[in-house]
Design an enzyme around this catalytic site. Structure first.
Site: not given
Ligand code: G3P
Length: 225
Positions: A83
């Site tokens: 990633k």
């Molecule tokens: O892994 C990336 C993403 O899904 C992060 O989500 O909830 O931290 O905005 P969030």
């Protein structure tokens, strides 16, 4: 549509992998920090449970170091997807990794122009963050619609749209209606997808009626054999 879960919690991953419905896992530095484990052990642990793509995020910001970290993470297991952030160096790294045929997930995407660049760099996945766009008063799903629409104009683009930062089941349904390739869900949202109060109510009524008959499918089959 493929379902990934967005967590580095090995117990959650084990439990949800048992459903047979998991196609992969995504992690990020915050999720690794939350797990309390060290990244190499955590990613190795996830790869033992899940055979689909497991996204492991590099944390360097310069290309040389990004490639070095990618090499380390990629050597953990063949299903590790590297990633990288959507920066100039992230996309340079993406292109170089794709030339070595490594899977790459380009993360922290907030615009269609960024998604176009990631596709041009050959990304395996582009991760637009819908929840974080909603959080600041935008509409994350409009971005998914835009990216899916743009990618579909170019058959040469093989990059899959991976809807990230999902907050609730409606995000999943909207992403599916648009035709996004993948959603990555916090475990709590995946569990919410199973539930409906009418399913619980209906099952309770069926089982109550069944109990009153005194019948058993298994016992009946034994007497008929
Ligand atoms: O892994 C990336 C993403 O899904 C992060 O989500 O909830 O931290 O905005 P969030």
């Amino acid at each position: 549509m493929k379902f990934f879960i967005d967590t580095a919690d090995l117990d959650e991953i084990k439990e949800l992998a048992d459903t047979g419905l998991l196609d992969g896992v995504t992690t990020n530095p915050s999720l690794i920090a939350k797990s309390g484990g060290n990244i190499l052990d955590v990613i190795a642990g996830i790869c033992e449970i899940v055979s689909g793509p497991v996204s492991a995020e590099i944390t360097a910001t310069e290309v040389d170091m990004m490639l070095e970290e990618a090499e380390i993470l990629g050597s953990i297991a063949s299903n590790v997807t590297i990633k990288v952030p959507l920066t100039v160096n992230g996309l340079k790294t993406c292109k170089l990794l794709r030339e070595q045929n490594k899977m790459v997930n380009v993360t922290l995407c907030f615009s269609a122009s960024q998604a176009l660049l990631a596709a041009k760099a050959g990304a395996t996945y582009i991760s637009p963050f819908v929840g974080r766009i909603d959080d600041v008063g935008g509409n994350g799903m409009d971005l998914i619609d835009e990216i899916v629409g743009i990618y579909s104009q170019y058959p040469g683009i093989k990059t899959e749209v991976l809807v990230a930062s999902v907050r609730h089941p409606l995000h999943v349904i909207e992403a599916a209606k648009i035709g996004a390739d993948v959603v990555t869900l916090p475990p709590s949202v995946l569990r919410q997808l199973f539930s409906h109060p009418l399913t619980d109510k209906g099952l309770t009524a069926f089982l109550d009626d069944w109990r009153k008959t005194g019948q058993s499918i298994i016992e009946q089959s034994k007497t008929r054999a």
